[in-house]
Design an enzyme around this catalytic site. Structure first.
Site, PDB file in Angstrom:
ATOM      1  N   GLY A 235       1.572   1.979  -5.659  1.00  0.00           N
ATOM      2  CA  GLY A 235       0.471   2.344  -4.087  1.00  0.00           C
ATOM      3  C   GLY A 235      -0.272   1.904  -4.508  1.00  0.00           C
ATOM      4  O   GLY A 235      -2.081   2.213  -3.205  1.00  0.00           O
ATOM      5  N   GLU A 277       4.977   0.996 -10.587  1.00  0.00           N
ATOM      6  CA  GLU A 277       6.020   0.405  -9.617  1.00  0.00           C
ATOM      7  C   GLU A 277       5.529   0.282  -8.594  1.00  0.00           C
ATOM      8  O   GLU A 277       5.662   0.847  -7.166  1.00  0.00           O
ATOM      9  CB  GLU A 277       6.742   2.231  -9.262  1.00  0.00           C
ATOM     10  CG  GLU A 277       6.988   3.151 -11.019  1.00  0.00           C
ATOM     11  CD  GLU A 277       7.844   4.196 -10.057  1.00  0.00           C
ATOM     12  OE1 GLU A 277       8.689   4.801 -10.898  1.00  0.00           O
ATOM     13  OE2 GLU A 277       7.389   4.610  -9.249  1.00  0.00           O
ATOM     14  N   GLY A 279       4.850  -2.273  -5.454  1.00  0.00           N
ATOM     15  CA  GLY A 279       5.630  -2.274  -3.776  1.00  0.00           C
ATOM     16  C   GLY A 279       4.806  -3.320  -3.256  1.00  0.00           C
ATOM     17  O   GLY A 279       4.686  -4.120  -3.033  1.00  0.00           O
ATOM     18  N   ARG A 317       5.640  -0.266  11.649  1.00  0.00           N
ATOM     19  CA  ARG A 317       4.016   0.168  10.799  1.00  0.00           C
ATOM     20  C   ARG A 317       3.138   0.517  11.744  1.00  0.00           C
ATOM     21  O   ARG A 317       2.639   1.650  11.325  1.00  0.00           O
ATOM     22  CB  ARG A 317       3.729  -1.013   9.410  1.00  0.00           C
ATOM     23  CG  ARG A 317       4.718  -0.854   8.673  1.00  0.00           C
ATOM     24  CD  ARG A 317       4.028  -1.489   7.104  1.00  0.00           C
ATOM     25  NE  ARG A 317       3.474  -0.622   6.542  1.00  0.00           N
ATOM     26  CZ  ARG A 317       2.182  -0.045   6.608  1.00  0.00           C
ATOM     27  NH1 ARG A 317       1.557  -1.750   7.723  1.00  0.00           N
ATOM     28  NH2 ARG A 317       1.327   0.669   6.138  1.00  0.00           N
ATOM     29  N   CYS A 349      11.896  -1.591  24.656  1.00  0.00           N
ATOM     30  CA  CYS A 349      10.796  -0.881  26.007  1.00  0.00           C
ATOM     31  C   CYS A 349      10.208   0.835  25.484  1.00  0.00           C
ATOM     32  O   CYS A 349      11.003   1.568  25.953  1.00  0.00           O
ATOM     33  CB  CYS A 349      12.012  -0.624  26.598  1.00  0.00           C
ATOM     34  SG  CYS A 349      13.703  -2.219  26.629  1.00  0.00           S
ATOM     35  N   GLU A 350       9.095   0.094  24.919  1.00  0.00           N
ATOM     36  CA  GLU A 350       7.751   1.586  24.948  1.00  0.00           C
ATOM     37  C   GLU A 350       6.793   0.513  24.596  1.00  0.00           C
ATOM     38  O   GLU A 350       6.425  -0.451  24.884  1.00  0.00           O
ATOM     39  CB  GLU A 350       8.480   1.484  23.233  1.00  0.00           C
ATOM     40  CG  GLU A 350       9.636   2.086  22.957  1.00  0.00           C
ATOM     41  CD  GLU A 350       9.335   3.373  22.256  1.00  0.00           C
ATOM     42  OE1 GLU A 350       9.021   4.355  22.074  1.00  0.00           O
ATOM     43  OE2 GLU A 350      10.809   4.153  21.872  1.00  0.00           O
TER      44      GLU A 350
HETATM   45  N1  LLP Z   1       6.936   4.501  -6.760  1.00  0.00           N
HETATM   46  C1  LLP Z   1       7.309   5.677  -5.307  1.00  0.00           C
HETATM   47  C2  LLP Z   1       8.245   6.429  -6.372  1.00  0.00           C
HETATM   48  C3  LLP Z   1       7.286   5.658  -4.753  1.00  0.00           C
HETATM   49  O1  LLP Z   1       7.807   6.588  -3.401  1.00  0.00           O
HETATM   50  C4  LLP Z   1       6.988   4.520  -3.210  1.00  0.00           C
HETATM   51  C5  LLP Z   1       6.667   4.117  -2.672  1.00  0.00           C
HETATM   52  C6  LLP Z   1       6.460   3.230  -4.703  1.00  0.00           C
HETATM   53  C7  LLP Z   1       6.224   3.616  -5.852  1.00  0.00           C
HETATM   54  C8  LLP Z   1       5.857   1.984  -3.908  1.00  0.00           C
HETATM   55  O2  LLP Z   1       4.531   2.463  -3.391  1.00  0.00           O
HETATM   56  P1  LLP Z   1       3.929   0.725  -2.781  1.00  0.00           P
HETATM   57  O3  LLP Z   1       3.096   0.000  -4.494  1.00  0.00           O
HETATM   58  O4  LLP Z   1       5.010  -0.033  -2.633  1.00  0.00           O
HETATM   59  O5  LLP Z   1       3.046   1.420  -1.853  1.00  0.00           O
HETATM   60  N2  LLP Z   1       6.626   2.504   4.608  1.00  0.00           N
HETATM   61  C9  LLP Z   1       5.399   3.124   3.846  1.00  0.00           C
HETATM   62  C10 LLP Z   1       5.088   3.774   2.931  1.00  0.00           C
HETATM   63  C11 LLP Z   1       6.359   4.141   1.973  1.00  0.00           C
HETATM   64  C12 LLP Z   1       6.259   4.429   0.090  1.00  0.00           C
HETATM   65  C13 LLP Z   1       7.289   4.971  -0.480  1.00  0.00           C
HETATM   66  N3  LLP Z   1       7.166   5.408  -1.329  1.00  0.00           N
HETATM   67  C14 LLP Z   1       4.519   1.994   4.731  1.00  0.00           C
HETATM   68  O6  LLP Z   1       4.819   0.744   5.742  1.00  0.00           O
HETATM   69  O7  LLP Z   1       2.973   2.174   4.581  1.00  0.00           O
END
Ligand code: LLP
Length: 425
Positions: A235, A277, A279, A317, A349-350
């Site tokens: 997050g 975790e 991402g 996004r 087409c949006e």
């Molecule tokens: N751990 C869990 C259990 C998660 O559900 C997620 C993201 C992460 C870790 C990694 O979160 P990060 O570090 O990437 O914020 N599609 C959306 C984001 C959805 C995130 C879902 N879960 C976007 O494009 O902003």
């Protein structure tokens, strides 16, 4: 001296010419530097920790190889992500399976591969896993996902730690469900997990979550659950625009560890292994997307639309979360003449608004345009809307460049189409 936009040491106009557009470009050097920043911050604290890269932000076989060689673990959120990791040769013991509604097939697949951990999301899933592990007479280490009731300031659709959420066990029901595992012969509860949301710029909700989670951790330990791990999810936010706040992960990690140490001392428990975790914070800044400018349409007194050869199919996004991006005309990256305020539109087409009102250097048909910080949740959320082919992904490392994921072909688009017998001539 080239006026071209250089990304991770590479001329982006040359990349666009070599590989075509739209093109996702990922920098292995930036990815590794981002991973090292978090590893070093944890390493300096002397705590037992694990970094699990959230594959959902960007996953393919090559990315799994990078994660593997960086020595960190992998969080997968579906059978498909798990399969990708296994096909890359990733050690299943370093994989943690997530998912808010895992199918029996996905749970069985995880057991058959022998994944290191499964994060259980519900009582229903626990009972399913209990049954499967009895059938297979196979032990599994699990964590429970908890909804800690923390509201972090981020887009509503990516706030996931609130009480009103589909994710995880509600805090007040958690203890009763987790205690059930003490009677299960093969399900071993080693930790608890929470993920309060994504793109969070402020450390306070994370520290608050650690307090809520440690309180539950202590309660469960007192009740005889042999916990050793606390997983606080991902997050960490990144600045998409130059004026956005930066989440300083190197400052946050020592603060988190110190906080956890104080709380554990007060509670009289050993400091658990801490797991995160991340991402987006690892992958987003490591990626850009290159497009070719097509139509440039000026509506006098209103606005100028700059159309690109991709859009919401390769980056949903902006449409989903009102996400904002920075961009640059790669051909004239160093010009001072960044005065023309335009709207960058995708070709779907949006309305397909990619960037509203951005100052760019005289966009002209044929220019290469780079949208920045697209390494997370762009490739992984891409679709074939309008039957657009998903772009290729190119990986950069030092002065090398190579295809990580091939561009889809028109044949790929129809390969799963079937014509029922009654429609045949
Ligand atoms: N751990 C869990 C259990 C998660 O559900 C997620 C993201 C992460 C870790 C990694 O979160 P990060 O570090 O990437 O914020 N599609 C959306 C984001 C959805 C995130 C879902 N879960 C976007 O494009 O902003």
């Amino acid at each position: 001296m080239t006026e071209h936009f250089i990304f991770s040491g590479h001329d982006t106009v040359a990349l666009a010419q070599k590989y075509g557009t739209p093109l996702y470009v990922m920098s292995e050097d930036i990815l590794r530097a981002n991973i090292a920043r978090i590893s070093d911050a944890f390493g300096a604290t002397g705590i037992d920790y694990s970094i699990n890269f959230a594959g959902k932000s960007f996953i393919n076989k090559g990315m799994c190889k990078i994660v593997d060689s960086a020595g960190i673990c992998l969080d997968v959120a579906s059978g498909g992500e798990l399969y990708t990791a296994m096909e890359s040769g990733f050690d299943p013991k370093r994989v943690c399976l997530h998912g808010s509604n895992k199918s029996t097939e996905e749970l069985a697949m995880a057991l058959d591969y022998g994944v290191g951990h499964i994060v259980v999301d519900s009582e229903f899933e626990l009972d399913n896993l209990d049954r499967l592990t009895r059938e297979k007479q196979q032990e599994v280490q699990i964590l429970f996902r908890i909804a800690p009731g923390i509201e972090a300031h981020t887009h509503e659709l990516i706030q996931t730690g609130k009480t009103d959420t589909k994710f995880g066990l509600p805090l007040e029901l958690a203890e009763a469900v987790i205690l059930k595992t003490l009677e299960m012969p093969y399900v071993k509860t080693v930790g608890i997990h929470c993920h309060i949301g994504s793109q969070i710029a402020d450390e306070v909700p994370f520290l608050r979550a650690s307090e809520v989670m440690l309180t539950l951790y202590k309660k469960l330990k007192d009740a005889g659950v042999p916990l050793t791990e606390l997983n606080l999810g991902g997050g960490f936010g990144i600045p998409y625009l130059p004026e956005d706040p930066t989440f300083d992960v190197t400052a946050y990690i020592p603060k988190l560890v110190a906080h956890v140490r104080v709380l554990c001392a007060e509670m009289g428990i050993d400091v658990p292994k801490l797991v995160v975790e991340p991402g987006r914070s690892l992958s987003a800044p490591a990626g850009i997307t290159l497009y070719t400018v097509g139509t440039v349409k000026t509506i006098p007194g209103i606005r100028t639309y700059v159309s690109i050869d991709g859009g919401m199919a390769d980056n949903p996004r902006p449409a989903l979360y009102d996400a904002e991006y920075d961009a640059v005309i790669c051909d004239r990256a160093k010009t001072e003449d960044n005065t023309q305020v335009v709207t960058v539109s995708g070709k779907a087409c949006e309305t397909d608004l990619m960037i509203k009102d951005i100052a760019l250097a005289q966009p002209t048909p044929g220019d290469t345009l780079a949208v920045l910080h697209t390494g997370a949740y762009n490739y992984s959320m891409a679709s074939n809307y309008n039957r657009l082919r998903r772009p290729a992904v190119v990986l950069l490392k030092g002065d090398q460049d190579a295809v990580l994921v091939a561009r889809e072909s028109y044949a790929d688009l129809v390969k799963n189409d079937r014509i029922p017998a009654w429609l045949e001539d």
